[in-house]
Design an enzyme around this catalytic site. Sequence first.
Site, mmCIF file in Angstrom:
data_model
loop_
_atom_site.group_PDB
_atom_site.id
_atom_site.type_symbol
_atom_site.label_atom_id
_atom_site.label_comp_id
_atom_site.label_asym_id
_atom_site.label_seq_id
_atom_site.Cartn_x
_atom_site.Cartn_y
_atom_site.Cartn_z
ATOM 1 C CE LYS A 48 -14.373 -23.477 -40.624
ATOM 2 N NZ LYS A 48 -15.827 -23.280 -40.399
ATOM 3 C CD GLU B 248 -27.887 -9.781 -44.923
ATOM 4 O OE1 GLU B 248 -27.627 -9.505 -46.112
ATOM 5 O OE2 GLU B 248 -27.066 -10.259 -44.144
ATOM 6 C CG MET C 54 -25.712 -29.485 -42.694
ATOM 7 S SD MET C 54 -26.592 -30.417 -41.415
ATOM 8 C CE MET C 54 -27.882 -31.166 -42.406
ATOM 9 C CG HIS D 202 -12.585 -24.727 -43.993
ATOM 10 N ND1 HIS D 202 -12.106 -25.666 -43.111
ATOM 11 C CD2 HIS D 202 -13.825 -25.141 -44.358
ATOM 12 C CE1 HIS D 202 -13.027 -26.616 -42.942
ATOM 13 N NE2 HIS D 202 -14.071 -26.315 -43.690
ATOM 14 C CG HIS D 203 -13.832 -20.075 -47.098
ATOM 15 N ND1 HIS D 203 -14.147 -19.042 -46.248
ATOM 16 C CD2 HIS D 203 -14.735 -21.060 -46.839
ATOM 17 C CE1 HIS D 203 -15.193 -19.369 -45.507
ATOM 18 N NE2 HIS D 203 -15.573 -20.597 -45.845
#
Length: 244
Positions: free
Chosen positions: A140, A35, A107, A136-137
């Site tokens: 996923k 990253e 969550m 969902h997008h």
Amino acid sequence: MKLILVGYGAMTKRVAALAEDKGYSIAGVITPMEEKQCPYPLFTSFNDDLPEADVFIDFSHPDLTKEMLQSAYDRPMIIATTGEKDTLVKLMNEKAKSAPVFFSANMSYGVHIVTQLLEYIAPLMNDYDIEMIEKHHNQKIDAPSGTLIKLLDAIKENGRKDTTEVYDRSQTTTKRDKKEIGISTIRGGTIVGEHEVLFAGGDEVISIKHTAQSKDIFANGALNVAEKLIKKNNGFYTYNNLGV
């Protein structure tokens, strides 16, 4: 609070941004992926010498979650990873002997309320057909979603213990069985998350639906849980016993 974030995907980045808005600090990020744009101390595994922190927040992958649960670290852990549920729950219960561990497949507190509604009404709906739809997008990777499985479990455990899930009706040429629960999955665009449960009866349909309009509801949910979890004794927690 000082946080260690497990994984560094879109959800974890939202947690980091909102945590800093609240005055919390990110002690480190654990990710096996390189990253270059991460502004926080990076660690590749739980074998590293991790900095002091009040809580781990995990929106990652089952492999990394299993590594965390099998590590020597006994700090409060918030787990929102979906996939391999049975294996993860077994490991969470073991880790809960030495640390406070919270798990939710979603969550959002709103999803928790929807789950409680389903637990209440499922025993009352024996004469209704049940269909479940989740959206969902297009990024996923798992299907159906962990949240849909959470809602399905609430129905099965409270009214449809002998149900059969049907994921693809194109493969059948028979009428719908009363014990079936149809499950449909949609992936497209940037849909954050939508879950709907249809109870279809004679001349009427009852729908219970939750729509997530931003990933922030999940990130804020994790931070709100963290504030409570760091004060708890060792044990396995969900929204049902954490206290709100």
